[in-house]
Design a protein around this motif. Structure first.
Motif, short mmCIF file in Angstrom:
data_model
loop_
_atom_site.label_atom_id
_atom_site.label_comp_id
_atom_site.label_asym_id
_atom_site.label_seq_id
_atom_site.Cartn_x
_atom_site.Cartn_y
_atom_site.Cartn_z
N ARG A 1 -6.15 -0.02 0.18
CA ARG A 1 -7.48 -0.66 0.30
C ARG A 1 -8.79 0.25 -0.31
N GLY A 2 -8.56 1.56 -0.06
CA GLY A 2 -9.47 2.16 -0.88
C GLY A 2 -9.51 2.29 -2.48
N VAL A 3 -8.22 2.12 -3.02
CA VAL A 3 -8.06 1.80 -4.39
C VAL A 3 -8.79 0.52 -4.65
N VAL A 4 -8.41 -0.54 -4.04
CA VAL A 4 -8.97 -1.80 -4.24
C VAL A 4 -10.71 -1.71 -4.10
N LYS A 5 -11.18 -0.97 -3.14
CA LYS A 5 -12.59 -0.69 -3.03
C LYS A 5 -13.11 -0.24 -4.20
N ALA A 6 -12.69 0.95 -4.68
CA ALA A 6 -13.00 1.50 -5.96
C ALA A 6 -13.17 0.35 -7.15
N PRO B 1 -2.17 -2.26 -6.45
CA PRO B 1 -2.90 -2.43 -5.19
C PRO B 1 -3.99 -3.66 -6.23
N VAL B 2 -4.63 -3.24 -7.20
CA VAL B 2 -5.45 -4.32 -7.73
C VAL B 2 -4.88 -5.44 -8.33
N ARG B 3 -3.75 -5.31 -8.61
CA ARG B 3 -2.91 -6.49 -9.17
C ARG B 3 -2.59 -7.37 -8.06
N ALA C 1 -4.12 -7.81 -5.35
CA ALA C 1 -5.25 -8.21 -4.78
C ALA C 1 -5.75 -9.42 -5.47
N VAL C 2 -5.70 -9.60 -6.79
CA VAL C 2 -6.45 -10.52 -7.61
C VAL C 2 -5.29 -11.55 -8.03
N THR C 3 -4.09 -11.22 -8.15
CA THR C 3 -2.89 -11.97 -8.60
C THR C 3 -1.94 -12.35 -7.65
N GLY C 4 -1.99 -11.55 -6.56
CA GLY C 4 -1.26 -12.05 -5.18
C GLY C 4 0.15 -11.48 -5.30
N LEU D 1 -14.04 -10.65 -8.18
CA LEU D 1 -14.52 -9.69 -7.32
C LEU D 1 -14.55 -10.35 -5.98
N ALA D 2 -14.57 -11.70 -5.78
CA ALA D 2 -14.16 -12.13 -4.36
C ALA D 2 -12.82 -11.81 -3.82
N ARG D 3 -11.72 -11.84 -4.79
CA ARG D 3 -10.49 -11.76 -4.35
C ARG D 3 -10.51 -10.05 -4.18
N LEU D 4 -10.99 -9.17 -4.71
CA LEU D 4 -10.97 -7.61 -4.32
C LEU D 4 -11.78 -7.54 -3.14
N SER D 5 -12.61 -8.33 -2.84
CA SER D 5 -13.41 -8.25 -1.45
C SER D 5 -12.68 -8.61 -0.40
#
Length: 484
Positions: A405-410, A448-450, A452-455, A475-479
């Motif tokens: 989650r820290g990676v996603v926030k960054a 984690p980013v992948r 977060a945004v693609t599922g 940005l909405a999905r990352l949030s």
């Protein structure tokens, strides 16, 4: 090609149809599609429709047959019963057939006796020479006779197009039934009659029908004698069995046997035909992938291997993937649409916006997918409405711990400050924030980013996916992912 509309069409039928079609096209002949639907108890409209649907999907166009017509119509045997009844009467009158009054129990008893005495079981000609009085006595008992064909008392030899010269001794081919006691004609009569009347020159069929061939050769000779058809004897070729797992003959009950199931699973017709062609034939010793047109140019029935062929689903999938690469990205996008529609990801027809997404996204996954159904998982994140967007629970559990989650926030913070939303800018921002500043390896940084945004951990290239998804949705999905 003369299938029966019983059950789901299977891949063995596809192989037989393909070889017949390719043979006809190679030699400039006529491909005849005939429906052998005399078994009313087992035939279904659903199976009939599936046969035509299958042939259309595969592109095995027929020159004569249902919906096309032809000089020898009708091509459904259920519409030809008057023809068979007339031919049966003529065979009886000419002495090529006779009435047999033996009951099933009597036949079983005589066969059992033959076995016990070391003789070949089979009909023993009991009714061949009945007198009028004997026939009258049987009929007085209420017996309904079948009509049997009188086989010649000699060996029958023919040259099989696949297997070479084959001889059947007379004792192994006894007289056989043409018409049941209720007047219903059997395959043993209707198939040769139709072949004769439709001027069929070549019959390519499964090995399981090899034992029928000496009977049909004898019947063809009798038909020529009584003036049914043009008198030409077809040439026969018997194709090897298709084996499934455990070296057992592939049957309709095997999951991999369902031919239309391959369309449902996202196979290309070109891919399935290519693989099925290899079940007994090869265009070259060192080449597995080829087009249907190339097969037509090269196909010779004499090169078919008579030994059983094993169906290998993994190889079928690999060849299908190769054909996916041969298509343009635009063509792949077009063929994906029905599967995306079935998943309710695009409209029917697709909107202009959905078409634009596909045009941009398909080139990113073109080299990655092996079946059209994979488009649903690979591209669904771009097409789904936000309230319906979900993430794979297993991937979330693996990657969205506190560090994830820290990676996603960054990633969110780095992307939120971008002036332009392009693949290049996204790439540079994420590498700066996650790889250089956090010191993460790319796999740990972008996983984690992948998700977060693609599922999912499996998706098109990440930076391109983010550009296509757009700033607001990304940005909405990352949030939302930061909340776990």
């Amino acid at each position: 090609m003369a299938p029966s509309p019983t059950g789901s069409p299977h891949v063995g039928l596809v192989r037989t149809a393909l070889y017949n079609w390719a043979f006809a096209r190679h030699h400039g002949g006529t491909f005849v599609f005939r429906i052998e639907d005399t078994d009313a108890a087992r035939n279904t409209q659903e199976s009939y429709d599936a046969l035509l649907d299958l042939f259309r999907w595969l592109g095995l166009d027929w020159d004569e047959g249902p919906e096309v017509g032809g000089a020898y119509a009708p091509y459904l045997q259920s519409e030809r019963f008057d023809i068979y009844a007339d031919v049966a009467t003529r065979l009886l009158d000419a002495g090529h057939a006779y009435h047999c009054y033996c009951s099933s129990d009597e036949l079983d008893q005589r066969n059992e006796k033959a076995r016990s005495e070391g003789r070949t079981p089979g009909y023993d000609g009991h009714c061949r020479g009945l007198s009028d009085e004997q026939r009258a006595a049987f009929e007085a008992e209420g017996r309904k006779p079948v009509l049997r064909f009188r086989m010649p008392d000699r060996a029958i030899t023919f040259t099989d197009l696949v297997r070479g010269d084959i001889t059947f001794q007379a004792e192994h081919v006894p007289d056989y039934v043409l018409v049941r006691g209720n007047g219903h004609p059997l395959y043993t009569l209707v198939s040769p009659v139709d072949d004769a009347l439709m001027d069929i020159t070549h019959v390519l069929r499964g090995e399981d029908l090899l034992s029928s061939t000496p009977r049909q050769i004898a019947l063809h000779a009798a038909l020529a004698e009584i003036g049914v058809g043009g008198g030409r004897m077809p040439e026969f070729g018997h194709l090897p069995y298709v084996m499934g797992q455990g070296n057992k003959k592939l049957s309709k009950r095997d999951p991999e046997a369902n031919a239309l199931g391959y369309r449902d699973a996202g196979f290309l017709p070109e891919g399935l035909l290519n693989y099925v062609a290899l079940l007994g034939w090869a265009i070259a010793d060192d080449r597995d992938v080829f087009t249907v047109d190339e097969m037509v140019q090269a196909f010779e029935i004499g090169r078919v291997n008579p030994n059983p062929a094993r169906f290998d689903l993994k190889k079928c999938e690999a060849i299908n993937a190769s054909h996916m690469r041969l298509l343009s990205a635009e063509e792949v996008a077009t063929r994906m649409v029905p599967y995306l529609q079935a998943a309710e990801l695009v409209a029917d027809p697709p909107t202009e916006q959905q078409q634009a997404v596909l045009r941009a996204a398909v080139p990113l996954v073109h080299e990655r997918i092996g079946k059209l159904t994979e488009a649903v998982d690979m591209l669904g994140f771009l097409l789904v409405e936000e309230p319906q967007f979900t993430r794979d629970p297993g991937d979330v559990e693996k990657l969205f711990d506190e560090d994830g989650r820290g990676v996603v926030k960054a990633a969110h913070d780095a992307l939120a400050s971008l002036d332009e939303w392009t693949t290049e800018a996204i790439d540079a921002a994420l590498r700066q924030a996650l790889v250089e500043e956090l010191g993460l390896k790319p796999r740990h940084a972008f996983g984690p980013v992948r998700v977060a945004v693609t599922g999912s951990r499996v998706s098109p290239p990440l930076f391109e996916s983010l550009e296509l998804l757009g700033r607001e949705r990304s940005l909405a999905r990352l949030s939302s992912a930061q909340a776990g």
